[in-house]
Motif scaffolding. Structure first.
Motif, PDB file in Angstrom:
ATOM      1  N   VAL A 290       0.844  -1.185   0.000  1.00 56.65           N
ATOM      2  CA  VAL A 290       0.000   0.000   0.000  1.00 56.65           C
ATOM      3  C   VAL A 290       0.885   1.242   0.000  1.00 56.65           C
ATOM      4  CG1 VAL A 290      -0.173   0.012   2.531  1.00 56.65           C
ATOM      5  CG2 VAL A 290      -1.890   1.223   1.169  1.00 56.65           C
ATOM      6  N   GLU A 291       0.496   2.225  -0.804  1.00 63.36           N
ATOM      7  CA  GLU A 291       1.204   3.504  -0.784  1.00 63.36           C
ATOM      8  C   GLU A 291       0.802   4.277   0.468  1.00 63.36           C
ATOM      9  OE1 GLU A 291       0.107   5.293  -4.453  1.00 63.36           O
ATOM     10  OE2 GLU A 291       1.445   4.031  -5.655  1.00 63.36           O
ATOM     11  N   VAL A 292       1.646   5.141   0.919  1.00 67.78           N
ATOM     12  CA  VAL A 292       1.434   5.823   2.193  1.00 67.78           C
ATOM     13  C   VAL A 292       0.141   6.637   2.211  1.00 67.78           C
ATOM     14  CG1 VAL A 292       2.701   7.925   1.592  1.00 67.78           C
ATOM     15  CG2 VAL A 292       2.646   7.152   3.981  1.00 67.78           C
ATOM     16  N   TYR A 293      -0.356   7.025   1.017  1.00 60.77           N
ATOM     17  CA  TYR A 293      -1.615   7.777   0.946  1.00 60.77           C
ATOM     18  C   TYR A 293      -2.839   6.868   0.868  1.00 60.77           C
ATOM     19  CZ  TYR A 293       0.967  12.122   0.290  1.00 60.77           C
ATOM     20  OH  TYR A 293       1.787  13.207   0.466  1.00 60.77           O
ATOM     21  N   GLY A 294      -2.629   5.539   0.788  1.00 58.44           N
ATOM     22  CA  GLY A 294      -3.758   4.625   0.887  1.00 58.44           C
ATOM     23  C   GLY A 294      -4.125   3.852  -0.359  1.00 58.44           C
ATOM     24  N   ASP A 295      -3.358   3.956  -1.444  1.00 59.85           N
ATOM     25  CA  ASP A 295      -3.676   3.204  -2.662  1.00 59.85           C
ATOM     26  C   ASP A 295      -3.010   1.835  -2.593  1.00 59.85           C
ATOM     27  OD1 ASP A 295      -4.655   2.634  -5.181  1.00 59.85           O
ATOM     28  OD2 ASP A 295      -2.915   3.486  -6.210  1.00 59.85           O
ATOM     29  N   TRP A 296      -3.818   0.776  -2.649  1.00 60.50           N
ATOM     30  CA  TRP A 296      -3.314  -0.591  -2.535  1.00 60.50           C
ATOM     31  C   TRP A 296      -2.907  -1.136  -3.894  1.00 60.50           C
ATOM     32  CZ3 TRP A 296      -2.641  -3.172   2.084  1.00 60.50           C
ATOM     33  CH2 TRP A 296      -3.192  -2.571   3.210  1.00 60.50           C
ATOM     34  N   GLY A 297      -1.926  -2.053  -3.878  1.00 61.17           N
ATOM     35  CA  GLY A 297      -1.478  -2.710  -5.095  1.00 61.17           C
ATOM     36  C   GLY A 297      -2.520  -3.661  -5.652  1.00 61.17           C
ATOM     37  N   CYS A 298      -2.309  -4.113  -6.887  1.00 61.34           N
ATOM     38  CA  CYS A 298      -3.289  -4.960  -7.575  1.00 61.34           C
ATOM     39  C   CYS A 298      -3.508  -6.281  -6.842  1.00 61.34           C
ATOM     40  CB  CYS A 298      -2.823  -5.227  -9.003  1.00 61.34           C
ATOM     41  SG  CYS A 298      -2.828  -3.769 -10.064  1.00 61.34           S
ATOM     42  N   GLU A 299      -2.438  -6.893  -6.348  1.00 65.76           N
ATOM     43  CA  GLU A 299      -2.578  -8.185  -5.677  1.00 65.76           C
ATOM     44  C   GLU A 299      -3.343  -8.032  -4.365  1.00 65.76           C
ATOM     45  OE1 GLU A 299       0.626 -11.122  -5.847  1.00 65.76           O
ATOM     46  OE2 GLU A 299       1.810  -9.660  -6.972  1.00 65.76           O
ATOM     47  N   ALA A 300      -3.118  -6.940  -3.678  1.00 63.05           N
ATOM     48  CA  ALA A 300      -3.861  -6.683  -2.441  1.00 63.05           C
ATOM     49  C   ALA A 300      -5.344  -6.482  -2.747  1.00 63.05           C
ATOM     50  CB  ALA A 300      -3.295  -5.454  -1.732  1.00 63.05           C
ATOM     51  N   GLN A 301      -5.644  -5.765  -3.821  1.00 61.49           N
ATOM     52  CA  GLN A 301      -7.039  -5.535  -4.188  1.00 61.49           C
ATOM     53  C   GLN A 301      -7.751  -6.845  -4.540  1.00 61.49           C
ATOM     54  OE1 GLN A 301      -7.735  -2.247  -6.961  1.00 61.49           O
ATOM     55  NE2 GLN A 301      -5.780  -1.342  -6.394  1.00 61.49           N
ATOM     56  N   GLU A 302      -7.044  -7.746  -5.242  1.00 63.76           N
ATOM     57  CA  GLU A 302      -7.623  -9.047  -5.561  1.00 63.76           C
ATOM     58  C   GLU A 302      -7.879  -9.849  -4.287  1.00 63.76           C
ATOM     59  OE1 GLU A 302      -4.962 -10.931  -8.249  1.00 63.76           O
ATOM     60  OE2 GLU A 302      -5.260  -9.477  -9.870  1.00 63.76           O
ATOM     61  N   CYS A 303      -6.944  -9.769  -3.351  1.00 62.79           N
ATOM     62  CA  CYS A 303      -7.083 -10.476  -2.077  1.00 62.79           C
ATOM     63  C   CYS A 303      -8.284  -9.947  -1.291  1.00 62.79           C
ATOM     64  CB  CYS A 303      -5.796 -10.319  -1.271  1.00 62.79           C
ATOM     65  SG  CYS A 303      -5.864 -10.995   0.396  1.00 62.79           S
ATOM     66  N   PHE A 304      -8.413  -8.618  -1.207  1.00 64.50           N
ATOM     67  CA  PHE A 304      -9.522  -8.014  -0.450  1.00 64.50           C
ATOM     68  C   PHE A 304     -10.863  -8.325  -1.119  1.00 64.50           C
ATOM     69  CE2 PHE A 304      -6.279  -4.544   0.761  1.00 64.50           C
ATOM     70  CZ  PHE A 304      -5.729  -5.390   1.711  1.00 64.50           C
ATOM     71  N   SER A 305     -10.871  -8.382  -2.443  1.00 60.53           N
ATOM     72  CA  SER A 305     -12.103  -8.706  -3.164  1.00 60.53           C
ATOM     73  C   SER A 305     -12.567 -10.116  -2.812  1.00 60.53           C
ATOM     74  CB  SER A 305     -11.879  -8.580  -4.668  1.00 60.53           C
ATOM     75  OG  SER A 305     -13.038  -8.903  -5.380  1.00 60.53           O
ATOM     76  N   ARG A 306     -11.617 -11.033  -2.699  1.00 60.34           N
ATOM     77  CA  ARG A 306     -11.957 -12.405  -2.322  1.00 60.34           C
ATOM     78  C   ARG A 306     -12.434 -12.476  -0.871  1.00 60.34           C
ATOM     79  NH1 ARG A 306      -8.125 -17.745  -3.189  1.00 60.34           N
ATOM     80  NH2 ARG A 306      -9.409 -19.197  -1.993  1.00 60.34           N
ATOM     81  N   LEU A 307     -11.748 -11.766   0.010  1.00 58.48           N
ATOM     82  CA  LEU A 307     -12.151 -11.757   1.422  1.00 58.48           C
ATOM     83  C   LEU A 307     -13.531 -11.125   1.603  1.00 58.48           C
ATOM     84  CD1 LEU A 307      -8.780 -10.725   3.138  1.00 58.48           C
ATOM     85  CD2 LEU A 307      -9.903 -12.970   3.253  1.00 58.48           C
ATOM     86  N   SER A 308     -13.835 -10.118   0.794  1.00 57.12           N
ATOM     87  CA  SER A 308     -15.109  -9.409   0.944  1.00 57.12           C
ATOM     88  C   SER A 308     -16.300 -10.322   0.667  1.00 57.12           C
ATOM     89  CB  SER A 308     -15.150  -8.190   0.013  1.00 57.12           C
ATOM     90  OG  SER A 308     -15.208  -8.589  -1.351  1.00 57.12           O
ATOM     91  N   LYS A 309     -16.120 -11.279  -0.233  1.00 54.37           N
ATOM     92  CA  LYS A 309     -17.208 -12.216  -0.527  1.00 54.37           C
ATOM     93  C   LYS A 309     -17.522 -13.092   0.682  1.00 54.37           C
ATOM     94  CE  LYS A 309     -16.543 -12.436  -5.549  1.00 54.37           C
ATOM     95  NZ  LYS A 309     -15.780 -11.189  -5.613  1.00 54.37           N
ATOM     96  N   LYS A 310     -16.481 -13.537   1.381  1.00 55.95           N
ATOM     97  CA  LYS A 310     -16.681 -14.316   2.605  1.00 55.95           C
ATOM     98  C   LYS A 310     -17.331 -13.450   3.682  1.00 55.95           C
ATOM     99  CE  LYS A 310     -14.476 -18.060   1.161  1.00 55.95           C
ATOM    100  NZ  LYS A 310     -15.133 -19.385   1.011  1.00 55.95           N
ATOM    101  N   LEU A 311     -16.840 -12.216   3.807  1.00 55.74           N
ATOM    102  CA  LEU A 311     -17.389 -11.301   4.806  1.00 55.74           C
ATOM    103  C   LEU A 311     -18.848 -10.969   4.515  1.00 55.74           C
ATOM    104  CD1 LEU A 311     -16.790  -9.476   7.271  1.00 55.74           C
ATOM    105  CD2 LEU A 311     -16.108  -7.688   5.658  1.00 55.74           C
ATOM    106  N   ALA A 312     -19.178 -10.793   3.252  1.00 62.39           N
ATOM    107  CA  ALA A 312     -20.547 -10.465   2.859  1.00 62.39           C
ATOM    108  C   ALA A 312     -21.512 -11.582   3.253  1.00 62.39           C
ATOM    109  CB  ALA A 312     -20.608 -10.211   1.350  1.00 62.39           C
ATOM    110  N   MET A 313     -21.099 -12.812   3.067  1.00 59.81           N
ATOM    111  CA  MET A 313     -21.958 -13.952   3.423  1.00 59.81           C
ATOM    112  C   MET A 313     -22.182 -14.029   4.927  1.00 59.81           C
ATOM    113  SD  MET A 313     -20.494 -16.910   0.847  1.00 59.81           S
ATOM    114  CE  MET A 313     -21.584 -18.140   1.550  1.00 59.81           C
ATOM    115  N   GLN A 314     -21.133 -13.746   5.705  1.00 56.78           N
ATOM    116  CA  GLN A 314     -21.232 -13.833   7.161  1.00 56.78           C
ATOM    117  C   GLN A 314     -22.069 -12.701   7.746  1.00 56.78           C
ATOM    118  OE1 GLN A 314     -17.264 -13.993   8.750  1.00 56.78           O
ATOM    119  NE2 GLN A 314     -16.769 -15.944   7.765  1.00 56.78           N
ATOM    120  N   MET A 315     -21.990 -11.512   7.156  1.00 57.65           N
ATOM    121  CA  MET A 315     -22.646 -10.342   7.724  1.00 57.65           C
ATOM    122  C   MET A 315     -23.949  -9.979   7.011  1.00 57.65           C
ATOM    123  SD  MET A 315     -19.348  -7.893   8.477  1.00 57.65           S
ATOM    124  CE  MET A 315     -20.371  -6.738   9.396  1.00 57.65           C
TER     125      MET A 315
END
Length: 359
Positions: free
Chosen positions: A295-320
């Motif tokens: 992640v850049e110091v101003y908050g922009d995440w790299g492509c691999e991090a964004q793919e990872c968060f997108s995958r995690l968000s699907k699990k989080l969405a189902m739980q919440m």
């Protein structure tokens, strides 16, 4: 582009009948060669100035009340969602002075609705990139949305700003305008979810965000950089463990600043390449998958991090019981506030208190 009679005005001197009535008769008519379209004033400098001043006065009541709030994080959130203030900013950005436009059309001739739209299109095209120019035929056959038209003006203004900026400023502007870099600004300040910032932290962050402060880089003492994972997930993909390796990059670093000034995300991409070069071999021997979360110091995440968060968000969405987009937004808000809070504390170590009004 939907007609809104409250935000449009037709100019009519009463000398010509409009045979192609594009707008309905409920739109207000003015006898002066000035008009408003899509919430933006088009006409003489006096008309544009008076129109924007009226918008400013409309927003002033809220602007005077916001400083009375003890929490600047709440104040900024209210300001960002205030319709009158946003309308003022939009009018200020999109106002067109026909006397200074290089291809201005005579506003006193052919006073009918179709002419006014052609005039507005010609003046609009002077404020955007030539490749994005629109025509009367394209607008009437397939009306574009207002946010599309306004977005093209903003894009052109941003590119002009970049051209006239130094390399350092270009890198910072690209970083703060990157996708999800402003997640901390849109986060609801909830203490329970650890999304609330201290007033002192928020004050110093606002100055840092608009480049009134520029903290120096620091490297924490006694940190072991040899390990290939900050977080090890035992069952990430097909039962294979994943090594999440976190890294925060300061894009104003002399080794990265040129790349960062060329496009958003370049410095984060460089960080990902470096992490793979360093950790892939070790992770492969251990049977892990290396996933750099850069992640850049101003908050922009790299492509691999964004793919990872997108995958995690699907699990989080189902739980919440949330949508995928809502869950992903919550992830970015929490990570953004956590990152930005540490930036604020790093700055406050050097300057314990800097009143915002001194900016």
């Amino acid at each position: 582009m939907q007609e809104s009679c409250q935000h449009c005005r037709s100019t009519n001197t009463g000398t010509v009948e409009d045979t192609f009535q594009l707008f309905d008769s409920s739109i207000p008519t003015s006898i002066t060669p000035n008009f408003e379209i899509l919430g933006a004033p088009i006409g003489s400098p006096e008309f544009c100035g008076e129109y924007i001043e009226a918008k400013r006065k409309q927003a002033c009541s809220l602007l005077h009340l916001l400083p009375q709030l003890c929490d600047p994080q709440v104040s900024i959130l209210l300001l960002r969602h205030c319709a009158s203030f946003l309308s003022f900013i939009s009018s200020l950005s999109n106002a067109i002075d026909v006397t200074s436009a290089p291809n201005a059309i005579d506003v006193t001739s052919a006073p009918n609705a179709s002419h006014h739209l052609k005039q507005a299109i010609a003046l609009y095209n002077t404020k955007i990139n030539s490749a994005d120019a629109i025509t009367f035929e394209s607008v009437t056959s397939s009306p574009p949305q207002q946010h599309y038209l306004s977005g093209k003006i903003e894009d052109n203004s941003f590119q002009t700003l970049l051209i006239n900026s130094t390399v350092c400023t270009r890198a910072r502007l690209r970083a703060v305008s990157a996708s999800n870099a402003n997640a901390w600004l849109r986060a609801i300040p909830c203490i329970h979810n650890d999304l609330a910032l201290e007033p002192q932290e928020m004050q110093v962050l606002l100055k840092w965000w608009i480049a009134c402060l520029s903290p120096q880089l620091e490297k924490g003492p006694g940190i072991d950089f040899s390990r290939p994972a900050d977080v090890l997930v035992s069952n990430w993909s097909l039962s294979h463990p994943a090594a999440f390796d976190l890294k925060v990059i300061h894009l104003l670093n002399t080794d990265l600043i040129l790349e960062a000034s060329l496009a958003s995300g370049n410095s984060a991409e460089c960080g990902e390449v470096g992490k793979h070069a360093k950790n892939d071999e070790i992770c492969s021997e251990l049977g892990w998958t290396c996933i750099p979360l850069v992640v850049e110091v101003y908050g922009d995440w790299g492509c691999e991090a964004q793919e990872c968060f997108s995958r995690l968000s699907k699990k989080l969405a189902m739980q919440m019981g949330l949508s995928d987009n809502e869950a992903l937004s919550q992830i970015y808000c929490l990570l953004g506030v956590t990152l930005i809070r540490q930036n604020a504390r790093a700055i406050l170590l050097r300057c314990p208190y800097i009143p915002l009004h001194e900016c």
